[in-house]
Motif scaffolding. Structure first.
Motif, PDB file in Angstrom:
ATOM      1  N   UNK A   1       0.834  -1.194   0.000  1.00  0.00           N
ATOM      2  CA  UNK A   1       0.000   0.000   0.000  1.00  0.00           C
ATOM      3  C   UNK A   1       0.875   1.253   0.000  1.00  0.00           C
ATOM      4  N   UNK A   2       0.424   2.334  -0.666  1.00  0.00           N
ATOM      5  CA  UNK A   2       1.186   3.593  -0.605  1.00  0.00           C
ATOM      6  C   UNK A   2       1.070   4.243   0.764  1.00  0.00           C
ATOM      7  N   UNK A   3       2.138   4.881   1.190  1.00  0.00           N
ATOM      8  CA  UNK A   3       2.135   5.606   2.449  1.00  0.00           C
ATOM      9  C   UNK A   3       1.559   7.003   2.267  1.00  0.00           C
ATOM     10  N   UNK A   4       0.907   7.491   3.304  1.00  0.00           N
ATOM     11  CA  UNK A   4       0.414   8.858   3.323  1.00  0.00           C
ATOM     12  C   UNK A   4       0.679   9.476   4.678  1.00  0.00           C
ATOM     13  N   UNK A   5       0.320  10.741   4.814  1.00  0.00           N
ATOM     14  CA  UNK A   5       0.604  11.497   6.032  1.00  0.00           C
ATOM     15  C   UNK A   5      -0.512  11.283   7.043  1.00  0.00           C
ATOM     16  N   UNK A   6      -0.124  10.932   8.266  1.00  0.00           N
ATOM     17  CA  UNK A   6      -1.069  10.750   9.367  1.00  0.00           C
ATOM     18  C   UNK A   6      -0.890  11.903  10.350  1.00  0.00           C
ATOM     19  N   UNK A   7      -2.037  12.537  10.704  1.00  0.00           N
ATOM     20  CA  UNK A   7      -2.011  13.663  11.632  1.00  0.00           C
ATOM     21  C   UNK A   7      -3.108  13.475  12.667  1.00  0.00           C
ATOM     22  N   UNK A   8      -2.920  14.009  13.876  1.00  0.00           N
ATOM     23  CA  UNK A   8      -4.036  14.034  14.826  1.00  0.00           C
ATOM     24  C   UNK A   8      -5.070  15.050  14.371  1.00  0.00           C
TER      25      UNK A   8
ATOM     26  N   UNK B   1       0.577  14.758  21.432  1.00  0.00           N
ATOM     27  CA  UNK B   1       1.207  15.570  22.486  1.00  0.00           C
ATOM     28  C   UNK B   1       2.478  16.281  22.041  1.00  0.00           C
ATOM     29  N   UNK B   2       2.884  16.111  20.795  1.00  0.00           N
ATOM     30  CA  UNK B   2       4.127  16.719  20.324  1.00  0.00           C
ATOM     31  C   UNK B   2       3.831  17.652  19.154  1.00  0.00           C
ATOM     32  N   UNK B   3       4.301  18.869  19.228  1.00  0.00           N
ATOM     33  CA  UNK B   3       4.037  19.854  18.175  1.00  0.00           C
ATOM     34  C   UNK B   3       4.810  19.518  16.909  1.00  0.00           C
ATOM     35  N   UNK B   4       4.248  19.963  15.789  1.00  0.00           N
ATOM     36  CA  UNK B   4       4.926  19.857  14.489  1.00  0.00           C
ATOM     37  C   UNK B   4       5.374  18.430  14.206  1.00  0.00           C
ATOM     38  N   UNK B   5       4.513  17.475  14.468  1.00  0.00           N
ATOM     39  CA  UNK B   5       4.870  16.075  14.286  1.00  0.00           C
ATOM     40  C   UNK B   5       3.794  15.375  13.466  1.00  0.00           C
ATOM     41  N   UNK B   6       4.246  14.661  12.424  1.00  0.00           N
ATOM     42  CA  UNK B   6       3.339  13.867  11.600  1.00  0.00           C
ATOM     43  C   UNK B   6       3.936  12.470  11.454  1.00  0.00           C
ATOM     44  N   UNK B   7       3.162  11.560  10.893  1.00  0.00           N
ATOM     45  CA  UNK B   7       3.636  10.196  10.686  1.00  0.00           C
ATOM     46  C   UNK B   7       3.285   9.742   9.285  1.00  0.00           C
ATOM     47  N   UNK B   8       3.774   8.568   8.905  1.00  0.00           N
ATOM     48  CA  UNK B   8       3.450   7.960   7.612  1.00  0.00           C
ATOM     49  C   UNK B   8       2.870   6.572   7.848  1.00  0.00           C
ATOM     50  N   UNK B   9       1.721   6.316   7.247  1.00  0.00           N
ATOM     51  CA  UNK B   9       1.087   5.009   7.303  1.00  0.00           C
ATOM     52  C   UNK B   9       0.212   4.842   6.058  1.00  0.00           C
ATOM     53  N   UNK B  10      -0.120   3.612   5.679  1.00  0.00           N
ATOM     54  CA  UNK B  10      -1.150   3.425   4.643  1.00  0.00           C
ATOM     55  C   UNK B  10      -2.501   3.902   5.170  1.00  0.00           C
ATOM     56  N   UNK B  11      -3.378   4.322   4.278  1.00  0.00           N
ATOM     57  CA  UNK B  11      -4.670   4.858   4.714  1.00  0.00           C
ATOM     58  C   UNK B  11      -5.487   3.828   5.476  1.00  0.00           C
ATOM     59  N   UNK B  12      -5.429   2.566   5.045  1.00  0.00           N
ATOM     60  CA  UNK B  12      -6.239   1.532   5.689  1.00  0.00           C
ATOM     61  C   UNK B  12      -5.798   1.254   7.125  1.00  0.00           C
TER      62      UNK B  12
END
Length: 342
Positions: free
Chosen positions: A208-215, A281-292
């Motif tokens: 699966x392609x990775x995308x950006x995960x944000x709260x 809980x951490x500012x300016x922080x994102x992650x990468x995961x598949x959408x599913x």
């Protein structure tokens, strides 16, 4: 990390499990085995387990905790083993224990015994076998179901044929899996590609392609799409090398080539709760995961990367190359349509 997981689990991998034809032992081989056995009557498999536990843990106290026995009792058993061998196996210090030259020689000779014993039990035991499957962190439930159906052969047997093997899924870090596969402590592993170990056959079950995960509270979460400029101000919550060897280095390198040289914020992402907590809980922080992987989590939102060639997460079932398990995996992959490389 240790040389070997000392536990002897109830998941044999033997001839019966893979349908190999048994070989008749030669009389001279039996006589030689009998002769060798005469000299080890007072040895106990428990002593080998204890020895391997200390090698794995690096300290007697940690090994005792894992074995669920007292530290003085374990120390005494190790001393008895050393007395029986006639040589010291460990050098003890305030930092733990290290193998002596004799200990290293002893380890080389005995580390295959648990696997050989399991194979012998499996060869004599009735099928179906119980196979242990190591699972790295963050594997979606649908992947486990796909692996279960493929390896256990559900729906693939004719009526009246013998049932497929039973699988026992257990949490095992990706860094540990190649070693445990090599020594027979797990039969198959599930881990992210690429893997650094060259001696593994692999069948891809998830791509699966990775995308950006944000709260949901993140300032960028309200935007329907993101740019590389948006991401340049963000740090990337990412796997440390121990969680995903190979993958942990490959994806940031791809992002750099695409234009985002992300500052990494390593965390043990094998634990989903810590992953979500760090994002919230951490500012300016994102992650990468598949959408599913995050669709059903109301605390998170997913946005595609601003490229048509996004890095991908590929999960594969692995087995020791050249083994019966690898040959079995190859047949399963052909039946299920999993891309396979021996």
């Amino acid at each position: 990390m240790s040389v070997l997981d000392e536990r002897i689990g109830p998941f044999p991998l033997g001839q019966a499990a893979f349908g190999a034809a048994p070989e008749e032992p030669h009389q001279e081989e039996i006589q030689r085995a009998v002769s060798h056995a005469e000299h080890v009557d007072d040895f106990d498999m428990r002593h080998l387990r204890y020895f391997l536990a200390v090698v794995r843990s690096g300290t007697v106290s940690a090994a005792a905790k894992e074995l669920r026995i007292s530290q003085p009792s374990l120390s005494q058993q190790i001393k008895r083993l050393e007395q029986r061998i006639g040589a010291a196996l460990f050098v003890r210090s305030s930092r733990g224990v290290e193998l002596t030259a004799g200990g290293r020689a002893f380890l080389r000779e005995i580390q295959s015994i648990p696997g050989q014993l399991r194979s012998a039990i499996a060869a004599a035991a009735p099928t179906p076998a119980l196979w242990s499957v190591g699972v790295c962190g963050g594997v979606p439930a649908e992947v486990l179901a796909e692996v279960q159906n493929g390896l256990a052969g559900q729906g693939a047997h004719h009526v009246g044929s013998r049932p497929g093997p039973h699988l026992r899924m257990r949490s095992v870090g990706a860094a540990e899996q190649p070693e445990l596969l090599e020594h027979g402590e797990i039969v198959f592993g599930i881990m992210r590609l690429p893997v650094t170990a060259p001696h593994l056959a692999r069948a891809v079950v998830w791509d699966e392609p990775l995308g950006v995960v944000l709260p949901t509270a993140h300032p960028l979460a309200s935007q329907p799409s993101l740019t590389w400029e948006d991401l340049s101000t963000q740090r990337l919550l990412w796997y440390d090398e121990g969680c995903a060897p190979g993958y942990a280095d490959a994806v940031p390198a791809q992002l750099t080539a695409l234009g985002w040289k992300a500052v990494l914020h390593p965390v043990d992402q094998d634990q989903q709760a810590l992953f979500v907590h760090a994002l919230q809980t951490t500012r300016d922080l994102v992650a990468l995961r598949p959408s599913t992987a995050v669709t059903d989590d109301p605390q998170l939102v997913w946005r595609p990367l601003p490229t048509a060639s996004a890095p991908r997460e590929r999960l594969a079932v692995t087995a020791l190359a050249g083994s019966r398990a690898a040959r079995y995996l190859g047949r399963v992959a052909a039946r299920c349509g999993w891309p396979y490389r021996a």
